[in-house]
Scaffold this motif. Structure first.
Motif, mmCIF file in Angstrom:
data_model
loop_
_atom_site.group_PDB
_atom_site.id
_atom_site.type_symbol
_atom_site.label_atom_id
_atom_site.label_comp_id
_atom_site.label_asym_id
_atom_site.label_seq_id
_atom_site.Cartn_x
_atom_site.Cartn_y
_atom_site.Cartn_z
ATOM 1 N N THR A 131 10.894 -7.767 -9.777
ATOM 2 C CA THR A 131 10.027 -6.922 -8.946
ATOM 3 C C THR A 131 10.001 -7.327 -7.470
ATOM 4 O OG1 THR A 131 8.092 -8.317 -9.290
ATOM 5 C CG2 THR A 131 8.465 -6.586 -10.909
ATOM 6 N N GLY A 132 10.427 -8.537 -7.182
ATOM 7 C CA GLY A 132 10.347 -9.034 -5.816
ATOM 8 C C GLY A 132 8.950 -9.523 -5.458
ATOM 9 N N GLU A 133 8.029 -9.475 -6.434
ATOM 10 C CA GLU A 133 6.638 -9.907 -6.203
ATOM 11 C C GLU A 133 6.600 -11.397 -5.914
ATOM 12 O OE1 GLU A 133 3.217 -8.325 -5.617
ATOM 13 O OE2 GLU A 133 4.410 -7.093 -6.980
ATOM 14 N N ASN A 146 6.801 -3.211 -6.296
ATOM 15 C CA ASN A 146 8.136 -3.587 -6.752
ATOM 16 C C ASN A 146 9.177 -3.321 -5.649
ATOM 17 O OD1 ASN A 146 10.588 -3.882 -8.125
ATOM 18 N ND2 ASN A 146 9.559 -3.387 -10.066
ATOM 19 N N ALA A 147 9.831 -4.374 -5.212
ATOM 20 C CA ALA A 147 10.809 -4.228 -4.119
ATOM 21 C C ALA A 147 12.204 -3.907 -4.633
ATOM 22 C CB ALA A 147 10.841 -5.518 -3.310
ATOM 23 N N LYS A 148 12.331 -3.817 -5.983
ATOM 24 C CA LYS A 148 13.665 -3.604 -6.576
ATOM 25 C C LYS A 148 13.859 -2.176 -7.077
ATOM 26 C CE LYS A 148 14.351 -8.148 -6.415
ATOM 27 N NZ LYS A 148 15.356 -8.808 -5.573
ATOM 28 N N LYS A 149 12.830 -1.679 -7.786
ATOM 29 C CA LYS A 149 13.000 -0.339 -8.370
ATOM 30 C C LYS A 149 11.648 0.342 -8.531
ATOM 31 C CE LYS A 149 12.785 -2.022 -13.058
ATOM 32 N NZ LYS A 149 13.296 -2.085 -14.377
ATOM 33 N N PHE A 150 11.710 1.647 -8.694
ATOM 34 C CA PHE A 150 10.480 2.428 -8.863
ATOM 35 C C PHE A 150 9.920 2.208 -10.265
ATOM 36 C CE2 PHE A 150 8.410 6.319 -10.328
ATOM 37 C CZ PHE A 150 7.420 6.440 -9.362
ATOM 38 N N GLY A 151 8.631 2.113 -10.382
ATOM 39 C CA GLY A 151 8.001 1.948 -11.688
ATOM 40 C C GLY A 151 6.556 2.369 -11.625
ATOM 41 N N GLY A 152 5.903 2.258 -12.757
ATOM 42 C CA GLY A 152 4.496 2.641 -12.750
ATOM 43 C C GLY A 152 3.831 2.370 -14.071
ATOM 44 N N ASN A 153 2.587 2.761 -14.137
ATOM 45 C CA ASN A 153 1.782 2.512 -15.317
ATOM 46 C C ASN A 153 0.692 3.576 -15.388
ATOM 47 O OD1 ASN A 153 1.082 0.765 -17.533
ATOM 48 N ND2 ASN A 153 -0.739 0.198 -16.366
ATOM 49 N N VAL A 154 0.486 4.108 -16.594
ATOM 50 C CA VAL A 154 -0.586 5.088 -16.787
ATOM 51 C C VAL A 154 -1.452 4.596 -17.930
ATOM 52 C CG1 VAL A 154 -1.125 7.476 -17.394
ATOM 53 C CG2 VAL A 154 0.927 6.982 -16.093
ATOM 54 N N MET A 155 -2.751 4.670 -17.783
ATOM 55 C CA MET A 155 -3.623 4.244 -18.867
ATOM 56 C C MET A 155 -4.762 5.229 -19.049
ATOM 57 S SD MET A 155 -6.096 1.011 -19.461
ATOM 58 C CE MET A 155 -7.571 1.980 -19.415
#
Lengths: 797, 292
Positions: free
Chosen positions: A32-34, A230-239
């Protein structure tokens, strides 16, 4: 101070002759580059260890022209090694890969800097992943509630997201979100914290031994860092959960250079409640409540030397209640509307700059605001005449802040941190306004406390050094100046912490810290309601002060278990409290007329913590024995009394277990001594007025029944205990991972007391007729949270 | 305030709230002494006992052995007469009086206090019906009292207006309700409730000087009653008297069972009775009668 300067000069002088060079850089998550905070950077050749700072930066001295092997590790990640030989200062970044294979994690754990070697004490950090695994009402994982499970930390009333740290009150905790203070960190009347775990990277709680960089609170620092995106790729989370639902998206704008994260959460209760209340009351009642918060952050890396961050937080709670009555006649209308809103806004710009391999700086410009408002509108229409009465109550606090922090890695044994800051406060401790509009006439009245502005400046220096192989020390001094109206409050706050290795796996730690807090929280509820009033120190009300001593032992057992025992003694001064009988809206105009000042407090206790961080089963066991008291000249007749949340015994067990690759289970059990309350236990009759001039008949009726309380907070409610369990099922889907989270709060349905009250109660016979003379007083207990199952669903992509 | 709390309670908590009745340990009963005494008068004291909060029946104590001391010298044993223990001795200003009461089955209680000097009153102004207030649909009277204060010590005062009237052929005496004045001498006493029957205050803000306190009193009673006279009373009171009176009304206000109970701390009642409860306090009255 003179000693500090001598030490600094010695080490600086010493450096110039050393045959060392500096390697520095950042440690990040490969996927993630975090940035990884507090990652361990270990020189296997020289056995030196450094930790990354809050921005993932490290700086380490290594011998010039020698083969050096550096290993870098972080909890939950695979460690990596690099061997190199360099002859000049160099920037080297490390990227670690997250690892699900727990056995591997056990292996790398041996390289994390063990507790006994860390030059810090009274510090707790819980990985966000572990927080998310803990059982939670409605599936809403909560940072603050996880911290409450640690020794020395209490929640106050059940379900509350307040922190009472080492006998301190909730206002004495500095809640930092990306280095910026938040004032009221609760939603839902105090039962959900404002920190959305989907947007958070790390959390650290400091209970004592405060580094000099922190100030303006007496009892603890809660340092929460948002994710960078994330500095590498698109992502996400839904709850989707039973309390709130949320969505997060993150990704690079330019890979490895610019990234963002946006996370939003909202309670959906009002969507149903507005409709249901309106339909069921035939339009006469509409009620709704919701909260939301949005975390957003964007960062850009210009070069290895320059990195900027812009973070924002927006949170709000809205409570709406409207009644309408036009039953008698369509031309006669009575409408009452109540609106209650409160929330925080925050925006922070930060700039990381490397002046050299050894000098790191962070500049922060921020603005934060907390406000509370209550609006009551009454509209009456009678014979085509409209009367409108509007009353508003507003309070708030607004801060603009600028600060710069430096970290200077002088030698391998000496680090110097220093910085300055300035904050402009605007306090609105509560203004009440009334507006009456009758026919064509309008009357406006405003009264309450005046707005107040104050300027706070601070400077600090921290000297971290190692003397030999066994002793590490952090000596610091913080200077604080608070200017309000025509008054200046200055403080010099010494801080000292020492860590001495008795054996290779056990150390003794000691610390001393003085703190000054320039704001106060006036509360009648003690529950953490948003109506609690933030007020500043003024010419009449001095800043709060504290001194804290702590002594502890730390040990790592079998390279897997952390054990620590700490004792502390804390003195609090210049505390304030409402006068007996004074309330939020009582008749006096200014809050300063309603308070007692110069209160004192003493807290002391012993905390035990046994913790397992690695392996299939993780968790901890914590126990606290503590005592906390308060004393004001005009409260409780001047006698010392127990603090409301004085808790003699506090015990918690927390366990997480990975049952299979796709199933985690968790459980928590807590026990605490009952809350100290003021409760009547006897009653008697007392004379009202002198009998002179009264007849004999009047003399007998000249009495009032009064109650005896045994002293303020002299009564203990029943002990508190409960068991929560949770289970999480994960499944890999085509584009991500879905998780079902099932939790049960209060598994054995313990009726824990929220509050006690007396009520007159009569009996009825079998036919349902009231029995004359059967009315008598009874003591009742309200309990809020029975057995509560909950479920949430999340999908991460 | 209550509305806000109510809204919170309803919206957030109601679905989960459970109420259960619980027992608490019973406190051991203690003697309760009630005695307010003034100069040149006999002491009248009542003794009863406290009871556990969940019980209802008070018992009368008629077998107490009560010894009265004056300046630490025992002077007599009080005699029980129709519910009250009385002295034969008449009290005097500036003497210290002490009472010791022993009752079988109870701890012995002790209390002592002094009678302060009579207040120096320069003037009392009185208007029976000063104005009509349509909001209350009734008349208000007005009183002003000018006090000359002795600056060598902290002095405590109580003022009240007592109304005597015929009602159903009976003579009734009642203290009137007072409209709280904006005079800071009184309004700074935070415990002032709405429409108290008396005001207590200190000379903190006018120590050693002359001060005039003005206040209105409610004078709209039942139309069928017939006023006879009014007595404006200014008491010099002891510190014990002041502390007890200051808390009495607020104490009873805050023990009522409304929803705000959980958020508002109760006011503890003051007592100067060792090992027991109640009040033993001296006062010295100055009064003036005004006729209808």
């Amino acid at each position: 101070m003179r000693a500090s300067i001598s030490i600094i000069l010695f080490f600086l002088f010493n450096t110039s002759f050393a045959q060392n060079i500096t390697v520095s850089g950042y440690v990040t998550d490969l996927n993630t580059g975090e940035k990884l905070i507090d990652a361990t950077v270990y020189n296997e050749t020289t056995k030196d260890v450094v930790l990354t700072n809050n921005y993932g930066f490290y700086s380490m001295k290594i011998p010039k022209n020698s083969n050096v092997t550096i290993s870098v590790s972080y909890v939950g990640f695979l460690s990596i090694n690099k061997t190199f030989k360099i002859n000049s200062n160099k920037h080297i970044d490390f990227e670690l890969q997250y690892d699900n294979e727990l056995e591997e994690v056990i292996l790398i754990a041996t390289k994390e800097k063990p507790i006994e070697k860390r030059a810090e004490m009274s510090v707790i950090s819980i990985p966000i992943k572990e927080i998310k695994n803990l059982p939670a009402i409605g599936g809403e994982s909560d940072i603050i509630k996880s911290l409450q499970l640690m020794p020395g930390v209490q929640s106050g009333v059940e379900g509350s997201s307040q922190l009472h740290v080492r006998g301190g009150s909730p206002d004495q905790n500095l809640m930092l979100l990306d280095d910026v203070p938040l004032y009221y960190v609760s939603h839902l009347g105090g039962f959900v914290s404002t920190f959305n775990t989907d947007a958070i990277n790390s959390v650290k709680l400091i209970k004592g031994g405060f580094p000099a960089k922190y100030g303006n609170r007496l009892s603890s620092i809660v340092d929460v860092r948002m994710k960078e995106g994330n500095a590498k790729k698109f992502g996400g989370n839904v709850m989707v959960g039973m309390i709130a639902s949320k969505i997060s998206i993150e990704g690079p704008i330019k890979k490895d250079t610019t990234s963002y994260i946006i996370s939003a959460r909202r309670m959906l209760y009002d969507i149903i409640s507005r409709a249901v209340s309106s339909i069921s009351s035939k339009g006469k009642l509409i009620q709704g409540y919701h909260f939301y918060d949005i975390n957003a952050k964007i960062n850009h890396k210009f070069s290895d030397k320059n990195h900027i961050y812009l973070s924002a937080y927006l949170g709000n709670d809205n409570n709406y209640f409207k009644t309408k009555d036009n039953e008698r006649d369509v031309n006669e209308i009575n409408e009452t509307t109540d609106k209650i809103n409160w929330g925080n806004n925050l925006i922070a710009f930060r700039w990381n700059h490397l002046f050299s391999q050894r000098l790191f700086s962070n500049t922060t410009l921020s603005y934060t605001r907390y406000r509370f408002s209550y609006i009551n509108e009454f509209k009456e229409v009678e014979e085509n005449q409209e009367t409108k009465r509007i009353s508003k109550f507003n309070s708030g606090i607004y801060d603009a802040n600028a600060k710069i922090d430096f970290e200077f890695y002088a030698t391998k044994n000496y680090h110097l941190n220093f910085g300055v800051s300035a904050t402009h406060h605007t306090f609105n401790p509560g203004v009440l306004s009334y507006k009456i509009k009758e026919s064509e006439q309008v009357k406006d009245t405003v009264f309450g406390s005046k707005k107040l502005k104050a300027v706070e400046t601070a400077a600090y220096v921290e000297n971290k050094f190692e003397l030999g192989k066994r002793l590490s020390v952090n000596l610091g001094l913080r200077y604080n100046r608070y200017q309000v109206s025509n008054k200046d409050y200055e403080s010099f706050e010494p801080r000292a912490l020492a860590n001495f290795l008795i054996t290779d796996d056990m150390s003794i730690k000691a610390s001393y810290a003085e703190m000054q807090q320039n704001i106060h929280l006036l509360t009648t509820s003690g529950v953490g309601m948003p109506i609690d009033l933030w007020v500043p120190s003024t010419e009449e009300v001095a800043p709060q002060r504290s001194k804290q001593w702590a002594l502890g032992l730390s040990k790592t057992l079998n390279k897997e278990y952390e054990l620590s025992i700490e004792s502390y003694y804390k003195e609090l001064g210049n505390l304030i409290s409402y006068k007996e009988g004074a309330t939020y809206f009582s008749s006096s105009n200014d809050w300063q007329e309603k308070i007692e000042t110069k209160g004192k407090g003493i807290s002391f206790g012993v905390e035990l913590l046994a913790r397992k961080k690695y392996g299939k089963t993780t968790g901890w066991l914590g126990y606290t024995w503590a005592k906390s008291t308060r004393q004001f000249s005009n409260i409780n007749f001047g006698k010392t009394y127990p603090y409301r949340y004085d808790r003699r015994h506090d015990f918690s067990v927390v366990a997480n277990h990975k049952l299979r690759d796709n199933i985690d289970i968790s459980a928590t059990w807590v026990f605490g001594t009952g809350t100290a309350i003021t409760l009547a236990t006897s009653k008697y009759n007392i004379i009202n007025t002198p009998t002179s001039g009264f007849t004999e008949t009047e003399w007998t009726s000249n009495f009032s029944e009064v109650r005896y309380y045994g002293g303020k907070n002299a009564f203990r409610m029943r002990n508190f205990h409960k068991l929560d369990i949770g289970i999480r099922f994960h499944k890999e889907l085509e584009h991500g991972t879905r998780t079902w989270n099932l939790s049960i709060y209060n598994v054995y349905n313990r009726q824990n007391p929220f509050y006690y009250f007396y009520e007159n109660h009569g009996d009825y016979d079998e036919q349902g007729h009231f029995i004359e003379g059967s009315v008598r007083l009874r003591l009742k207990q309200k309990s809020l949270f029975p057995f509560i199952p909950s479920v949430s669903y999340s999908y991460k992509f | 305030m209550k509305k806000i709390i109510f809204l919170f309670s309803i919206l957030f908590l109601n679905s989960c709230i459970k109420t259960v009745e619980i027992e608490i340990p019973k406190d051991k009963p203690k003697q309760v002494l009630n005695c307010l005494f003034t100069a040149n008068d006999r002491i009248s004291a009542s003794i009863n006992n406290s009871i556990p909060i969940l019980e209802e029946d008070y018992s009368i104590i008629d077998n107490a052995n009560i010894i009265l001391y004056e300046d630490d010298i025992e002077i007599e044993t009080l005699v029980y007469d129709d519910g009250v223990y009385k002295s034969t001795t008449h009290t005097q200003y500036n003497k210290v009086y002490k009472i010791e009461s022993s009752v079988l089955g109870f701890e012995t209680i002790i209390a002592e206090d002094v009678i302060p000097k009579q207040p120096t009153i320069i003037n009392i102004g009185f208007v029976e019906w000063a104005y009509y207030d349509p909001n209350y649909e009734g008349f208000f009277g007005k009183t002003s009292i000018t006090i000359e204060d002795n600056g060598n010590q902290t002095n405590y005062f109580e003022v009240l207006v007592v109304r005597r009237f015929y009602f159903n052929d009976e003579i009734i005496t009642r203290p009137t309700s007072i409209e709280v004045t904006s005079d800071p001498v009184v309004s700074n006493e935070l415990d002032v409730q709405n429409y108290p029957t008396h005001l207590v205050f200190t000379d903190k803000s006018f120590n050693g000087s002359t001060h005039t306190i003005t206040f209105d009193f409610v004078n709209h009673y039942n139309e069928e009653d017939s006023p006879i006279n009014y007595k404006v009373i200014i008491n010099s009171i002891s510190e014990n008297y002041y502390l007890y009176k200051r808390r009495l009304n607020r104490h009873t206000d805050f023990q009522k069972g409304y929803i705000g109970d959980i958020f508002i701390e109760p006011i503890q009642m003051y007592t100067n009775v060792e090992n027991g409860f109640g009040i033993f306090a001296g006062y010295n009255e100055y009064s003036q009668m005004f006729y209808h």
